[in-house]
Design an enzyme around this catalytic site. Structure first.
Site, PDB file in Angstrom:
ATOM      1  CG  ASN A 111      44.179  29.674  38.429  1.00  9.43           C
ATOM      2  OD1 ASN A 111      43.582  29.968  39.575  1.00  9.43           O
ATOM      3  ND2 ASN A 111      44.642  30.650  37.859  1.00  9.43           N
ATOM      4  CG  PHE A 115      40.560  35.680  45.609  1.00 12.06           C
ATOM      5  CD1 PHE A 115      41.493  35.806  44.541  1.00 12.06           C
ATOM      6  CD2 PHE A 115      39.423  36.811  45.788  1.00 12.06           C
ATOM      7  CE1 PHE A 115      41.459  36.777  43.679  1.00 12.06           C
ATOM      8  CE2 PHE A 115      39.770  37.979  44.919  1.00 12.06           C
ATOM      9  CZ  PHE A 115      40.497  37.920  43.774  1.00 12.06           C
ATOM     10  CG  ASN A 171      43.068  40.437  41.654  1.00 13.61           C
ATOM     11  OD1 ASN A 171      42.410  40.549  40.585  1.00 13.61           O
ATOM     12  ND2 ASN A 171      43.499  38.984  41.941  1.00 13.61           N
ATOM     13  CB  SER A 174      40.204  36.585  40.210  1.00 12.32           C
ATOM     14  OG  SER A 174      40.006  35.160  40.608  1.00 12.32           O
ATOM     15  CG  ASN A 176      39.341  31.302  38.867  1.00  9.92           C
ATOM     16  OD1 ASN A 176      38.752  30.762  37.649  1.00  9.92           O
ATOM     17  ND2 ASN A 176      40.737  31.376  38.749  1.00  9.92           N
ATOM     18  CB  THR A 177      35.687  35.332  43.043  1.00 13.61           C
ATOM     19  OG1 THR A 177      36.912  35.033  43.688  1.00 13.61           O
ATOM     20  CG2 THR A 177      34.664  36.124  44.019  1.00 13.61           C
ATOM     21  CE  LYS A 213      46.981  40.480  37.873  1.00 11.71           C
ATOM     22  NZ  LYS A 213      48.002  39.673  38.727  1.00 11.71           N
ATOM     23  CG  ASN A 242      43.828  38.187  36.996  1.00 10.92           C
ATOM     24  OD1 ASN A 242      44.426  36.973  37.127  1.00 10.92           O
ATOM     25  ND2 ASN A 242      43.472  38.555  37.997  1.00 10.92           N
TER      26      ASN A 242
END
Length: 361
Positions: A111, A115, A171, A174, A176-177, A213, A242
């Site tokens: 994915n 967010f 968090n 991730s 994806n940011t 995380k 993650n």
């Protein structure tokens, strides 16, 4: 093993793109479906972590219920706790679609959602509406993509949700940011954790545990730095881990090269090694939640043997269906009874040396 009705349900959902199917599953939970056999957690599975009494150590990880729409329905599936979010101060759309990819042959997901969520206010209203209900519900907080003060976004999340969350998860892992993972670097992490813990204490919520995380892609020296800062700032626990940007050998070649975080079965080994190494660094008393590739009672138990106090799953339920949590809880209970364990916690760290000795690179 997945039952015939769940197999049919999976085939029906898999006829849709992953994001549409995800929305349909949320709608089903809101309506009271699916109806899964309720599981009464055995006393052998009860555990107390950071002052919270968990009926069993299995939780739903963040990412599924981003907007706190169905935490109680998730608890009804057999989970001992649920974590909602990631929630950012302002609503944001996330990255362009398509942004979720099924790697069916690998029981995995890639994915790059970014967010996507409805923001603090909508999630807060829903959590306030469930005030007084039983069940442990954590809130996973993040930063907006275009924020000029990302640490400030985390402080805002702590202040906003400290009064309604059983625990808070910071968090910063991730993929994806853009540049979010840079907050794991020691100097940045030191400032982040100092400000987050101060915000928690200023809000008068010292009893609300904070978890950090982290990513599974950290190296040994990075883990040393994370453990040192978590200990120094007296953060209650760490969630390992993650999604990964690495690509272990995969059978599903069609989507293997897609950008984003890989989760599901292929993440189990790496995340469990990182978990064990983090347990070694943090010592026996700091809480750790193990996430990554949990698909069965055996994999959940192995996370505990590697050093986890609690375990979470998400991606593997996409393939195994909504009865997976109840099957895992029953399997863990059966194991504890067969082995004559008064509590499942007694196996924690029993394979710590095995996993911690394995190399990351």
């Amino acid at each position: 093993m997945i039952g015939p009705f769940e197999w049919i349900g999976r085939q029906a959902l898999f006829a849709f793109d992953p994001e549409t199917a995800h929305g349909m599953s949320l709608s089903a939970l809101k309506s009271g479906l699916p109806i899964c056999g309720r599981v009464t957690s055995s006393e052998r599975l009860r555990t107390t972590v950071c002052g919270l009494d968990f009926p069993n150590p299995l939780g739903m990880a963040a990412g599924y219920d981003k907007n706190a729409e169905v935490p109680d329905a998730l608890l009804g599936l057999g989970f001992g706790f649920a974590e909602v979010g990631t929630v950012t101060p302002l609503p944001q759309q996330g990255n362009p679609r398509p942004r979720i990819f099924r790697l069916t042959a690998d029981n995995a997901i890639i994915n790059r959602l970014g967010f996507n969520n409805e923001g603090h206010e909508r999630a807060l209203a829903r959590l306030r509406a469930r005030s007084g209900r039983k069940g442990i519900v954590g809130v996973n907080i993040g930063a907006n993509k275009d924020s000029t003060d990302r640490v400030g976004d985390y402080e805002a999340g702590v202040r906003r949700f400290a009064g309604v969350a059983s625990y808070l998860t910071v968090n910063i892992s991730s993929p994806n940011t853009p540049d979010l993972r840079n907050l794991q670097a020691r100097e940045s992490l030191s400032e982040l954790l100092a400000r987050v813990m101060a915000a928690r204490d200023t809000a008068g919520a010292q009893s609300v545990p904070v978890f950090l995380k982290i990513a599974p892609d950290l190296h040994e020296a990075d883990l040393d730095d994370v453990a040192a800062e978590v200990t120094q700032k007296n953060v209650e626990g760490v969630i390992v881990s993650n999604t990964t940007i690495a690509r272990p050998p995969l059978k599903s070649r069609a989507f293997a090269s897609e950008a984003g975080g890989l989760s599901g079965a292929p993440l189990f080994e790496r995340s469990t090694i990182v978990l064990a190494k983090m347990r070694r660094l943090l010592g026996p008393d700091r809480a750790i939640i193990g996430v990554g590739g949990v698909s069965s009672a055996d994999t959940a138990l192995e996370k505990i043997r590697a050093g986890a106090d609690l375990v979470q799953l998400y991606s593997c339920m996409v393939y195994a269906g909504p009865s997976l949590p109840s099957r895992i809880v029953r399997g863990m209970t059966d194991f504890a009874e067969r082995e004559g364990l008064s509590n499942i916690r007694s196996i924690r760290d029993s394979r710590l040396d095995h996993w911690a000795a394995r190399p990351l690179d």
